[in-house]
Write a protein that holds these residues in place. Structure first.
Motif, PDB file in Angstrom:
ATOM      1  N   GLY A  38       0.824  -1.200   0.000  1.00 60.23           N
ATOM      2  CA  GLY A  38       0.000   0.000   0.000  1.00 60.23           C
ATOM      3  C   GLY A  38       0.858   1.251   0.000  1.00 60.23           C
ATOM      4  N   LYS A  39       0.271   2.367  -0.404  1.00 55.74           N
ATOM      5  CA  LYS A  39       1.019   3.601  -0.606  1.00 55.74           C
ATOM      6  C   LYS A  39       1.686   4.102   0.665  1.00 55.74           C
ATOM      7  CE  LYS A  39       0.566   8.375  -2.239  1.00 55.74           C
ATOM      8  NZ  LYS A  39      -0.356   9.399  -2.793  1.00 55.74           N
ATOM      9  N   VAL A  40       0.950   4.115   1.761  1.00 54.58           N
ATOM     10  CA  VAL A  40       1.502   4.675   3.004  1.00 54.58           C
ATOM     11  C   VAL A  40       2.702   3.866   3.475  1.00 54.58           C
ATOM     12  CG1 VAL A  40       1.046   5.153   5.437  1.00 54.58           C
ATOM     13  CG2 VAL A  40      -0.682   5.706   3.711  1.00 54.58           C
ATOM     14  N   ALA A  41       2.547   2.543   3.533  1.00 55.07           N
ATOM     15  CA  ALA A  41       3.641   1.687   3.990  1.00 55.07           C
ATOM     16  C   ALA A  41       4.844   1.789   3.057  1.00 55.07           C
ATOM     17  CB  ALA A  41       3.176   0.236   4.085  1.00 55.07           C
ATOM     18  N   HIS A  42       4.574   1.842   1.759  1.00 55.74           N
ATOM     19  CA  HIS A  42       5.667   1.914   0.801  1.00 55.74           C
ATOM     20  C   HIS A  42       6.429   3.224   0.926  1.00 55.74           C
ATOM     21  CE1 HIS A  42       7.540   1.859  -3.329  1.00 55.74           C
ATOM     22  NE2 HIS A  42       7.793   0.637  -2.896  1.00 55.74           N
ATOM     23  N   GLU A  43       5.715   4.319   1.153  1.00 56.06           N
ATOM     24  CA  GLU A  43       6.379   5.612   1.333  1.00 56.06           C
ATOM     25  C   GLU A  43       7.197   5.637   2.622  1.00 56.06           C
ATOM     26  OE1 GLU A  43       6.768   8.250  -0.624  1.00 56.06           O
ATOM     27  OE2 GLU A  43       5.774   7.069  -2.190  1.00 56.06           O
ATOM     28  N   LEU A  44       6.692   4.998   3.678  1.00 59.94           N
ATOM     29  CA  LEU A  44       7.461   4.919   4.927  1.00 59.94           C
ATOM     30  C   LEU A  44       8.750   4.131   4.717  1.00 59.94           C
ATOM     31  CD1 LEU A  44       4.610   4.262   7.533  1.00 59.94           C
ATOM     32  CD2 LEU A  44       6.056   6.302   7.382  1.00 59.94           C
ATOM     33  N   MET A  45       8.676   3.060   3.951  1.00 58.11           N
ATOM     34  CA  MET A  45       9.872   2.271   3.663  1.00 58.11           C
ATOM     35  C   MET A  45      10.879   3.102   2.858  1.00 58.11           C
ATOM     36  SD  MET A  45       8.102  -1.428   2.777  1.00 58.11           S
ATOM     37  CE  MET A  45       9.620  -2.163   2.198  1.00 58.11           C
ATOM     38  N   LYS A  46      10.397   3.858   1.900  1.00 59.38           N
ATOM     39  CA  LYS A  46      11.293   4.711   1.110  1.00 59.38           C
ATOM     40  C   LYS A  46      11.930   5.793   1.974  1.00 59.38           C
ATOM     41  CE  LYS A  46       9.653   5.993  -2.955  1.00 59.38           C
ATOM     42  NZ  LYS A  46       8.666   6.399  -4.000  1.00 59.38           N
ATOM     43  N   THR A  47      11.166   6.305   2.938  1.00 62.38           N
ATOM     44  CA  THR A  47      11.709   7.315   3.851  1.00 62.38           C
ATOM     45  C   THR A  47      12.847   6.737   4.688  1.00 62.38           C
ATOM     46  OG1 THR A  47       9.580   8.460   3.983  1.00 62.38           O
ATOM     47  CG2 THR A  47      11.154   8.876   5.756  1.00 62.38           C
ATOM     48  N   LEU A  48      12.661   5.523   5.178  1.00 64.71           N
ATOM     49  CA  LEU A  48      13.720   4.855   5.936  1.00 64.71           C
ATOM     50  C   LEU A  48      14.955   4.638   5.068  1.00 64.71           C
ATOM     51  CD1 LEU A  48      11.749   2.137   7.942  1.00 64.71           C
ATOM     52  CD2 LEU A  48      13.128   3.981   8.920  1.00 64.71           C
ATOM     53  N   LYS A  49      14.747   4.183   3.850  1.00 66.45           N
ATOM     54  CA  LYS A  49      15.856   3.938   2.933  1.00 66.45           C
ATOM     55  C   LYS A  49      16.641   5.224   2.683  1.00 66.45           C
ATOM     56  CE  LYS A  49      18.229   1.821  -0.414  1.00 66.45           C
ATOM     57  NZ  LYS A  49      19.357   0.922  -0.101  1.00 66.45           N
ATOM     58  N   ARG A  50      15.954   6.323   2.417  1.00 69.23           N
ATOM     59  CA  ARG A  50      16.626   7.601   2.161  1.00 69.23           C
ATOM     60  C   ARG A  50      17.396   8.077   3.387  1.00 69.23           C
ATOM     61  NH1 ARG A  50      11.408   9.103   0.077  1.00 69.23           N
ATOM     62  NH2 ARG A  50      11.330   8.871  -2.203  1.00 69.23           N
TER      63      ARG A  50
END
Length: 471
Positions: free
Chosen positions: A443-455
């Motif tokens: 889902g969008k929210v979880a995926h964006e949180l994962m990208k935030t952690l990666k960055r």
């Protein structure tokens, strides 16, 4: 890149820096031979300090790093891309057992330790290291942690995450986080350990860990039982959980099709149950009391299962050799699939309450849309983890079939996983194989949180890029 390679040769002994094509070749293709990439170099460090120095150089030159252990994964997580600009950081030389703490019941070890060697070391000290899976003779602890591997003992002992107490990790800056603590309680801020476990080397590189050990069971009894349908296998699981509780350490389900394929390629693995029933369940009980205690318990539960018509046949292993033979049947299914040719694998988790519906509906849809396909369905029924694999119809070239049908088959299976509120990755990880599927699944929210952690943890995107999550 020549300047980078020259500096790299100053960070590690020259013989452990591989730049010739013939030397790099064994590290470029995954176990399934599905993914093959190119690498600027393969580096084989032996200490955490060497890993840190290598990562610092990579950060300075913006060179991506693909961490690699035994290279036994199914999702391409340890294989480089085709650019030829990435380096492979293979940790097989980091294979030392640093400490066995008998009083604390822990083992501290490096990421390149072979899983089977860890099991053997635990036994030497009178302990059990319960992580067990088919590739244990070649997979490494670092990879097990990076993918949060499961295996056959999850029902009793949990995934790799549940067995880990502390980590040593090299960050994207080349700093060493020393989280090597054998504590069962440590409530000091964010749980960094669990952040890195299962991240497949995209947030940091695990170089060492503290893992739990358990007392060795005094006795183990293994049995194969015959079930006619999925509902019976689930009711049987509930019965064993109720009667045996923590003594139940294994509950594996194998379909008739999977064991037929096994026997085709390994005739010595023929199912000893009459007629190779629709579902064969492998059950193991482990006890710290006498052998007689667990044997009587097993026989009592099987008798109750017969009376309830949950099972139609059963074979109890009479010795260790026969018990190992039962487990080899289960473990050889994957090898039989490899012998048969390329197949489409799905490592999924389904809630037990939805398992029967998933199998019935998905099987029917699969056979309707792709006539003649062979469904090789087996897995760790106790935790809802199915290996739902699709082989092409007999007489059709596997590579051709997969090329034309892979996308539609994956979508069909994953749609049913979503319907049943399951997961598209149970224990094999995401790697590059499920990268696109993960976006839709999380889902969008979880995926964006994962990208935030990666960055935040890898702003230059040099740690295993384009695996798990892309930024």
């Amino acid at each position: 890149m020549q300047d980078f390679i020259q500096q790299l040769s100053g960070a590690i002994d020259q013989k452990y820096l591989l730049t010739q094509e013939e030397d790099k070749a064994p590290y470029l293709t995954d176990w399934r031979k599905r993914f093959t990439g190119k690498a600027l170099a393969v580096v084989l460090p032996s200490t955490s300090a060497e890993v840190a120095g290598i990562i610092k150089l990579c950060a300075q030159h913006q060179v991506a790093v693909v961490p690699q252990g035994g290279h036994t994964g199914f999702c391409g997580g340890a294989t480089p891309d085709n650019s030829g600009t990435q380096i492979i950081l293979n940790l097989k030389r980091m294979n030392r057992i640093r400490e066995v703490d008998v009083a604390n019941q822990t083992i501290t070890l490096e990421a390149g330790c072979i899983l089977q060697a860890v099991q053997d070391k635990a036994v030497e000290h009178g302990f059990l290291f319960p992580l067990s899976l088919g590739a244990e003779g070649s997979c490494m602890i670092g990879g097990n942690l990076a993918t949060n591997a499961g295996g056959t003992n999850v029902l009793r002992y949990g995934n790799t995450r549940d067995l880990c107490l502390g980590l040593e990790v090299i960050t994207a800056k080349g700093e060493i986080w020393n989280g090597i603590k054998g504590l069962r309680k440590d409530n000091t801020g964010y749980d960094l350990r669990d952040l890195f476990i299962g991240s497949e080397g995209t947030l940091g590189i695990i170089t060492a860990a503290v893992m739990k050990l358990y007392p060795l069971p005094i006795s183990q009894w293994t049995t194969l039982v015959a079930c006619e349908n999925v509902a019976s296998t689930i009711t049987l699981l509930n019965l064993f959980q109720k009667r045996a509780s923590a003594l139940l350490t294994g509950f594996e389900m194998m379909t008739r099709e999977s064991l037929d394929l096994n026997e085709k390629h390994f005739p010595q693995m023929a199912n000893p149950l009459k007629g190779n029933p629709p579902y064969t369940v492998l059950i193991e009980l482990s006890d710290h009391e006498s052998e007689e205690h667990v044997r009587q318990l097993l026989e009592a539960i099987l008798e109750e299962a017969f009376e309830a018509q949950l099972i139609s046949d059963a074979v109890i292993a009479s010795n260790l050799s026969q018990a190992n033979g039962f487990w080899h049947m289960r473990e050889h299914i994957t090898l039989a699939q490899a012998q048969e040719g390329a197949n489409l694998k799905h490592d999924i988790t389904i809630p037990l309450s939805s398992l029967e519906s998933f199998i019935q509906v998905t099987d029917a849809l699969m056979r309707d849309r792709f006539p003649g396909v062979r469904i090789i369905n087996f897995g760790h029924l106790g935790d809802g983890n199915l290996h739902y694999n699709i082989a092409p119809p007999l007489g059709i070239d596997p590579k051709t079939f997969n090329e034309f049908n892979e996308k539609q088959i994956h979508e069909l299976v994953y749609d049913q996983v979503e319907r049943c509120k399951g997961s598209i990755s149970a224990e094999h990880g995401v790697g590059q194989l499920k990268l696109d599927g993960l976006r839709a699944h999380k889902g969008k929210v979880a995926h964006e949180l994962m990208k935030t952690l990666k960055r935040a943890l890898d702003p230059q995107n040099i740690l295993n890029p384009h695996k798990v999550v892309s930024i």
